[in-house]
Motif scaffolding. Sequence first.
Motif, mmCIF file in Angstrom:
data_model
loop_
_atom_site.group_PDB
_atom_site.id
_atom_site.type_symbol
_atom_site.label_atom_id
_atom_site.label_comp_id
_atom_site.label_asym_id
_atom_site.label_seq_id
_atom_site.Cartn_x
_atom_site.Cartn_y
_atom_site.Cartn_z
ATOM 1 N N PHE A 10 0.650 -1.606 0.037
ATOM 2 C CA PHE A 10 -0.260 -0.153 -0.364
ATOM 3 C C PHE A 10 0.684 1.032 -0.276
ATOM 4 C CE2 PHE A 10 -2.977 -3.239 1.517
ATOM 5 C CZ PHE A 10 -3.298 -3.278 0.917
ATOM 6 N N GLY A 11 1.091 1.862 -0.921
ATOM 7 C CA GLY A 11 1.486 3.222 -0.949
ATOM 8 C C GLY A 11 0.295 4.248 -2.273
ATOM 9 N N THR A 12 1.398 4.849 -3.228
ATOM 10 C CA THR A 12 0.891 5.589 -3.662
ATOM 11 C C THR A 12 -0.217 4.848 -5.223
ATOM 12 O OG1 THR A 12 2.923 6.992 -4.302
ATOM 13 C CG2 THR A 12 0.894 7.140 -6.529
ATOM 14 N N GLY A 13 -0.298 3.936 -4.842
ATOM 15 C CA GLY A 13 -0.843 2.413 -5.370
ATOM 16 C C GLY A 13 -0.732 1.736 -4.667
ATOM 17 N N ILE A 14 -1.913 0.194 -4.957
ATOM 18 C CA ILE A 14 -1.698 -0.456 -4.172
ATOM 19 C C ILE A 14 -0.594 -2.494 -5.313
ATOM 20 C CG2 ILE A 14 -2.557 -3.015 -3.246
ATOM 21 C CD1 ILE A 14 -4.772 -1.436 -3.006
ATOM 22 N N GLY A 15 0.257 -2.122 -5.143
ATOM 23 C CA GLY A 15 0.566 -3.581 -5.550
ATOM 24 C C GLY A 15 0.543 -4.632 -4.729
ATOM 25 N N SER A 16 0.549 -6.275 -6.175
ATOM 26 C CA SER A 16 0.357 -7.074 -5.004
ATOM 27 C C SER A 16 1.953 -8.259 -5.690
ATOM 28 C CB SER A 16 -0.612 -7.974 -5.950
ATOM 29 O OG SER A 16 -1.150 -7.605 -7.505
ATOM 30 N N ALA A 17 1.821 -9.017 -5.093
ATOM 31 C CA ALA A 17 2.199 -10.636 -5.388
ATOM 32 C C ALA A 17 1.608 -11.299 -5.387
ATOM 33 C CB ALA A 17 3.799 -10.373 -5.176
ATOM 34 N N LEU A 18 1.583 -12.981 -5.836
ATOM 35 C CA LEU A 18 0.876 -14.097 -5.814
ATOM 36 C C LEU A 18 1.879 -15.118 -5.814
ATOM 37 C CD1 LEU A 18 -1.980 -15.452 -5.354
ATOM 38 C CD2 LEU A 18 -1.994 -15.334 -8.352
ATOM 39 N N PHE A 19 1.486 -15.808 -4.484
ATOM 40 C CA PHE A 19 2.876 -17.078 -4.636
ATOM 41 C C PHE A 19 1.831 -18.242 -4.102
ATOM 42 C CE2 PHE A 19 5.777 -13.417 -3.563
ATOM 43 C CZ PHE A 19 6.318 -13.485 -3.937
ATOM 44 N N LEU A 20 1.995 -19.505 -5.568
ATOM 45 C CA LEU A 20 1.816 -20.477 -5.371
ATOM 46 C C LEU A 20 3.068 -21.842 -4.073
ATOM 47 C CD1 LEU A 20 -1.067 -22.697 -4.174
ATOM 48 C CD2 LEU A 20 -0.663 -23.035 -7.525
ATOM 49 N N ASP A 21 2.625 -22.034 -3.142
ATOM 50 C CA ASP A 21 3.736 -23.006 -2.575
ATOM 51 C C ASP A 21 4.891 -22.610 -3.038
ATOM 52 O OD1 ASP A 21 2.144 -25.142 -1.661
ATOM 53 O OD2 ASP A 21 2.273 -26.171 -3.315
ATOM 54 N N GLY A 22 5.204 -21.142 -2.589
ATOM 55 C CA GLY A 22 6.542 -20.229 -3.055
ATOM 56 C C GLY A 22 6.747 -19.824 -4.383
ATOM 57 N N ASN A 23 5.650 -19.861 -5.268
ATOM 58 C CA ASN A 23 6.609 -20.428 -6.033
ATOM 59 C C ASN A 23 5.579 -18.330 -6.934
ATOM 60 O OD1 ASN A 23 7.967 -22.527 -7.152
ATOM 61 N ND2 ASN A 23 6.021 -23.084 -6.917
ATOM 62 N N LEU A 24 6.053 -17.339 -7.290
ATOM 63 C CA LEU A 24 5.533 -16.249 -7.831
ATOM 64 C C LEU A 24 5.148 -16.217 -9.558
ATOM 65 C CD1 LEU A 24 5.166 -13.291 -7.510
ATOM 66 C CD2 LEU A 24 7.629 -13.268 -8.691
ATOM 67 N N VAL A 25 3.576 -16.048 -8.893
ATOM 68 C CA VAL A 25 2.884 -16.124 -10.000
ATOM 69 C C VAL A 25 2.699 -14.318 -11.194
ATOM 70 C CG1 VAL A 25 0.360 -15.891 -11.323
ATOM 71 C CG2 VAL A 25 1.110 -17.693 -9.554
ATOM 72 N N SER A 30 -5.848 2.929 -2.000
ATOM 73 C CA SER A 30 -4.202 2.895 -0.911
ATOM 74 C C SER A 30 -3.577 4.406 -0.591
ATOM 75 C CB SER A 30 -3.671 3.424 -2.184
ATOM 76 O OG SER A 30 -4.323 4.852 -3.068
ATOM 77 N N THR A 31 -2.817 3.971 0.222
ATOM 78 C CA THR A 31 -2.336 5.083 1.120
ATOM 79 C C THR A 31 -2.129 6.249 0.384
ATOM 80 O OG1 THR A 31 -0.631 3.698 1.626
ATOM 81 C CG2 THR A 31 -0.769 5.618 2.662
ATOM 82 N N LYS A 32 -2.066 6.528 -0.338
ATOM 83 C CA LYS A 32 -2.604 7.918 -1.426
ATOM 84 C C LYS A 32 -3.655 8.346 -1.099
ATOM 85 C CE LYS A 32 -1.270 10.992 -5.274
ATOM 86 N NZ LYS A 32 -2.519 10.919 -5.570
ATOM 87 N N ALA A 33 -4.939 8.011 -0.829
ATOM 88 C CA ALA A 33 -6.011 7.732 -0.981
ATOM 89 C C ALA A 33 -6.185 8.466 0.350
ATOM 90 C CB ALA A 33 -7.232 6.657 -1.547
ATOM 91 N N LYS A 34 -6.033 7.310 1.404
ATOM 92 C CA LYS A 34 -5.985 7.533 2.897
ATOM 93 C C LYS A 34 -5.823 9.451 2.738
ATOM 94 C CE LYS A 34 -4.684 6.591 7.516
ATOM 95 N NZ LYS A 34 -4.164 8.202 8.161
#
Length: 248
Positions: free
Chosen positions: A131-146, A166-170
Amino acid sequence: MNVFGVDIGGSGIKGAPVDLERGDLAEPRHKVLTPHPATPSGVAGCVHEVVSHFGWSGPVGVTFPGVVTGGITRTAANVDKGWIDVDARAMLSDRLGLPVTVLNDADAAGVAEMTFGAGAGRKGTVLLLTFGTGIGSALFLDGNLVPNTELGHLELNGQDAEKHASTKAKEDEDLNWEHWARRVQKYLAHVEMLFSPELFIIGGGVSRKAEKFLPLIEGIRAEIVPAQLQNNAGIVGAAMAAGAAPRS
């Protein structure tokens, strides 16, 4: 081994050498403000300033707040649209005169957290959200990044979720912690409905203040924890990517 990491954000560009054995900064990070407009040439100049501050002469990993495939930046939600379809890896390598690896900012933070932080050793579906200027995401399945999930752009209340939670919206709407936590809760519920993660890791600068809002979030089945590397996760993950990149 130390490798340099740079994290490009919508408000600041920060970097430092990273000790890849410890998963921590080897020296205090150096930060400059992101130029506005955040054009490729302007940002490249700031990245050069950050790297030159340390007199660095080895590989450099750089995060970017958007989709990155093969070193090419494909989207530009929170930076200048001139970044779309730029070969950022080649451009930054030419500017620095050093080998450069480029990847999505949240993916970098996620890899760092899954290796050295809150997600270490966790199996199943794990989602890191920054959460910051936008919202970023990182998805993992059994430790493997998508890679390149960009879940901050899911529609919520008729607009990109990051415009709402986002934090910016706040900051822009001067929301108190309780009001903002309700927005984050609604967003987490939407993401949980889609992906059913076992664990949410909440990253970005706001993770330093997790005690102010995480206890206010209710009704989420998944475990919710703050990022352990906090706002340094992107720098660490960028350095990890550069350290793992093949050298020709």
